[in-house]
Design a protein around this motif. Sequence first.
Motif, PDB file in Angstrom:
ATOM      1  N   PRO A 108     -13.812   5.957  18.659  1.00 60.56           N
ATOM      2  CA  PRO A 108     -13.786   4.482  18.641  1.00 60.56           C
ATOM      3  C   PRO A 108     -12.392   3.864  18.646  1.00 60.56           C
ATOM      4  N   LYS A 109     -11.330   4.678  18.786  1.00 57.92           N
ATOM      5  CA  LYS A 109      -9.984   4.116  18.830  1.00 57.92           C
ATOM      6  C   LYS A 109      -9.792   3.317  20.116  1.00 57.92           C
ATOM      7  N   THR A 110      -8.911   2.338  20.041  1.00 55.53           N
ATOM      8  CA  THR A 110      -8.598   1.516  21.208  1.00 55.53           C
ATOM      9  C   THR A 110      -7.171   1.814  21.673  1.00 55.53           C
ATOM     10  N   VAL A 111      -6.865   1.391  22.897  1.00 57.69           N
ATOM     11  CA  VAL A 111      -5.529   1.639  23.445  1.00 57.69           C
ATOM     12  C   VAL A 111      -4.462   0.987  22.562  1.00 57.69           C
ATOM     13  N   ALA A 112      -4.674  -0.270  22.197  1.00 49.87           N
ATOM     14  CA  ALA A 112      -3.782  -0.937  21.248  1.00 49.87           C
ATOM     15  C   ALA A 112      -4.162  -0.513  19.828  1.00 49.87           C
ATOM     16  N   PRO A 113      -3.220  -0.132  18.989  1.00 52.35           N
ATOM     17  CA  PRO A 113      -3.540   0.330  17.636  1.00 52.35           C
ATOM     18  C   PRO A 113      -4.281  -0.728  16.819  1.00 52.35           C
ATOM     19  N   SER A 114      -5.267  -0.279  16.083  1.00 53.23           N
ATOM     20  CA  SER A 114      -6.025  -1.176  15.220  1.00 53.23           C
ATOM     21  C   SER A 114      -5.276  -1.396  13.909  1.00 53.23           C
ATOM     22  N   ASP A 115      -5.750  -2.355  13.124  1.00 55.25           N
ATOM     23  CA  ASP A 115      -5.145  -2.609  11.820  1.00 55.25           C
ATOM     24  C   ASP A 115      -5.223  -1.375  10.929  1.00 55.25           C
ATOM     25  N   TRP A 116      -6.317  -0.629  11.047  1.00 57.90           N
ATOM     26  CA  TRP A 116      -6.481   0.575  10.223  1.00 57.90           C
ATOM     27  C   TRP A 116      -5.436   1.632  10.584  1.00 57.90           C
ATOM     28  N   GLU A 117      -5.189   1.843  11.869  1.00 52.78           N
ATOM     29  CA  GLU A 117      -4.172   2.803  12.291  1.00 52.78           C
ATOM     30  C   GLU A 117      -2.789   2.363  11.843  1.00 52.78           C
ATOM     31  N   LEU A 118      -2.498   1.080  12.006  1.00 53.20           N
ATOM     32  CA  LEU A 118      -1.197   0.565  11.600  1.00 53.20           C
ATOM     33  C   LEU A 118      -0.992   0.713  10.095  1.00 53.20           C
ATOM     34  N   TYR A 119      -2.039   0.442   9.331  1.00 55.17           N
ATOM     35  CA  TYR A 119      -1.949   0.561   7.872  1.00 55.17           C
ATOM     36  C   TYR A 119      -1.655   2.005   7.470  1.00 55.17           C
ATOM     37  N   LYS A 120      -2.370   2.966   8.045  1.00 56.04           N
ATOM     38  CA  LYS A 120      -2.164   4.370   7.710  1.00 56.04           C
ATOM     39  C   LYS A 120      -0.753   4.818   8.085  1.00 56.04           C
ATOM     40  N   ALA A 121      -0.281   4.412   9.259  1.00 54.96           N
ATOM     41  CA  ALA A 121       1.059   4.797   9.704  1.00 54.96           C
ATOM     42  C   ALA A 121       2.134   4.207   8.786  1.00 54.96           C
ATOM     43  N   PHE A 122       1.942   2.957   8.376  1.00 52.01           N
ATOM     44  CA  PHE A 122       2.946   2.309   7.530  1.00 52.01           C
ATOM     45  C   PHE A 122       2.985   2.926   6.134  1.00 52.01           C
ATOM     46  N   MET A 123       1.826   3.256   5.576  1.00 46.06           N
ATOM     47  CA  MET A 123       1.776   3.797   4.229  1.00 46.06           C
ATOM     48  C   MET A 123       2.408   5.179   4.135  1.00 46.06           C
ATOM     49  N   GLU A 124       2.559   5.868   5.274  1.00 43.82           N
ATOM     50  CA  GLU A 124       3.269   7.148   5.274  1.00 43.82           C
ATOM     51  C   GLU A 124       4.779   6.949   5.141  1.00 43.82           C
ATOM     52  N   LEU A 125       5.257   5.747   5.434  1.00 41.96           N
ATOM     53  CA  LEU A 125       6.684   5.454   5.367  1.00 41.96           C
ATOM     54  C   LEU A 125       7.064   4.621   4.146  1.00 41.96           C
ATOM     55  N   PHE A 126       6.112   3.936   3.562  1.00 38.45           N
ATOM     56  CA  PHE A 126       6.361   2.938   2.514  1.00 38.45           C
ATOM     57  C   PHE A 126       6.005   3.486   1.139  1.00 38.45           C
ATOM     58  N   SER A 127       6.811   3.103   0.145  1.00 41.12           N
ATOM     59  CA  SER A 127       6.523   3.498  -1.237  1.00 41.12           C
ATOM     60  C   SER A 127       6.932   2.369  -2.173  1.00 41.12           C
ATOM     61  N   ILE A 128       6.135   2.163  -3.218  1.00 40.98           N
ATOM     62  CA  ILE A 128       6.467   1.201  -4.263  1.00 40.98           C
ATOM     63  C   ILE A 128       5.977   1.781  -5.587  1.00 40.98           C
ATOM     64  N   GLU A 129       6.889   1.918  -6.537  1.00 43.28           N
ATOM     65  CA  GLU A 129       6.573   2.559  -7.813  1.00 43.28           C
ATOM     66  C   GLU A 129       7.238   1.795  -8.950  1.00 43.28           C
ATOM     67  N   GLN A 130       6.591   1.854 -10.117  1.00 46.99           N
ATOM     68  CA  GLN A 130       7.131   1.203 -11.309  1.00 46.99           C
ATOM     69  C   GLN A 130       7.424   2.236 -12.374  1.00 46.99           C
ATOM     70  N   ASP A 131       8.605   2.159 -12.950  1.00 48.59           N
ATOM     71  CA  ASP A 131       8.960   3.022 -14.065  1.00 48.59           C
ATOM     72  C   ASP A 131       8.276   2.487 -15.321  1.00 48.59           C
ATOM     73  N   LYS A 132       7.420   3.298 -15.914  1.00 49.95           N
ATOM     74  CA  LYS A 132       6.634   2.829 -17.050  1.00 49.95           C
ATOM     75  C   LYS A 132       7.501   2.522 -18.272  1.00 49.95           C
ATOM     76  N   LYS A 133       8.625   3.198 -18.394  1.00 45.41           N
ATOM     77  CA  LYS A 133       9.476   2.970 -19.561  1.00 45.41           C
ATOM     78  C   LYS A 133      10.317   1.717 -19.417  1.00 45.41           C
ATOM     79  N   SER A 134      11.014   1.588 -18.298  1.00 45.13           N
ATOM     80  CA  SER A 134      11.918   0.452 -18.113  1.00 45.13           C
ATOM     81  C   SER A 134      11.240  -0.750 -17.479  1.00 45.13           C
ATOM     82  N   GLY A 135      10.119  -0.527 -16.792  1.00 44.09           N
ATOM     83  CA  GLY A 135       9.444  -1.615 -16.093  1.00 44.09           C
ATOM     84  C   GLY A 135      10.050  -1.929 -14.736  1.00 44.09           C
ATOM     85  N   MET A 136      11.120  -1.219 -14.366  1.00 39.26           N
ATOM     86  CA  MET A 136      11.758  -1.457 -13.075  1.00 39.26           C
ATOM     87  C   MET A 136      10.866  -0.964 -11.929  1.00 39.26           C
TER      88      MET A 136
END
Length: 325
Positions: free
Chosen positions: A166-194
Motif C-alpha cells: 500500500p505504499k505510494t510513490v510520494a512518502p506518506s506521513d507514516w513513512e516520514l515519521y518513522k524515518a525522522f524518529m530514527e534521526l531525532f532524540s529528546i531525553e530528560q535527565d531525571k536528576k537535573s530536569g535538563m
Amino acid sequence: MTEKNLVTPFQSGALTLAATRDDEIDLAELFHALWRGRWWIISSGVLCTVLAVAIALWLPNVYHAEAKLSPSAEQQGGGLSALAGQFGGLASLAGINLGGGGTDKVGLAIEVAKSRKFVTTFIRQHRLEVPLMAVTKMDKQSGELVVDPEIYDTAQGKWVREVKPPKTVAPSDWELYKAFMELFSIEQDKKSGMVTVGVDYFSPDVAKQWVDWLVADLNATMKQRDQADTERNIAYLKTQLEKTAVADMQAVFYKLIEEQTKTLMLAEVNPEYVFKTLDPAVVPEEKAKPKRALMVVLGGILGGMLGIMLVLARHALRRQKEPVL
C-alpha cells in the motif's frame, strides 16, 4: 547363549575406553588441530577485516547536533501553575479547570515532540521530505546533499521511487515519521530536569538547523495550546459573569479573568515558553558515526572466531570418521 553373543571382559573394557576417549577433550589435540588450521583462521580473519574496511569506507559520515534545554520559569511554579494554586478553588466554583501545579508540562512537551502530529507537521512545514527520504550522503568537497535519482528526480521535482502497495510513490506521513524518529532524540535527565534535543544527519549544518527548528516549533506549539485553553477560559468566565448578579461571584470572575489575561499576555511575549536554551546547538566538526576503527577491529575478531569454529568443526568431523580400535 552362543559364542557370537559373548563379550569378553577385555572387549568390554576396550569399548569403555573407546567411549571415554570420545567424550574426553584433549587440549593438546585441540591446540594441534588449531595450529594445523592456522592458515584457515588467518585467512578468515583477513577476509572479514577487508570486508569490514570496505563497509566502513562505504558508509557515509553522520553528524550529531544537540541543544541543552531547561524548563522555563513559567513551568517551574510561575504562570498557570501559580495561578492554579492561588485561584484553583475559585475556578472550580466557577466551573473551569486551570490545571494543577502538579501538571508535568515538560513531560507533556516531550511527548508532544515525539507525537506523529507534531513530527509530520514539522516535516511538512519545513519541507524535509526529500532530505529525509531521498538523500544518501553529503558530498565532502562541495558540502551539498546527494539525492538518489532512483528515489527523487530533482530536475522534474517529483518522486520516482518504485514501491509496492500500500505504499505510494510520494512518502506518506507514516513513512516520514518513522524515518525522522530514527534521526531525532529528546531525553530528560531525571536528576537535573535538563532536556537534551538531538538530531543525526549527513550534513552538520543541516543537523544544527533542524535542532534549532525543533526547539522553536516545540515552544510555539505548546504556547499555542495553552493560549487556546486560556482564551477559552476567559470566554467562559465572561459568559458566566454576564449570567450572575451576585457581587461576590462577580468579584471572583473579575479576578480570574484578570489573572488569565496576564497569563495570556506573558505567553504572547515569551518565545521560550516551555524550554529555555542553556546550550544552543552548534555545527559539529566531528562525525558521530560510523566508528570505522571499531568496525575494522570487530571484523577481524569475528573473522578469527569464525575461522576457529571452522577448524574445530573439520577436526570433529575427521575425528568421528577415525576407526575405533
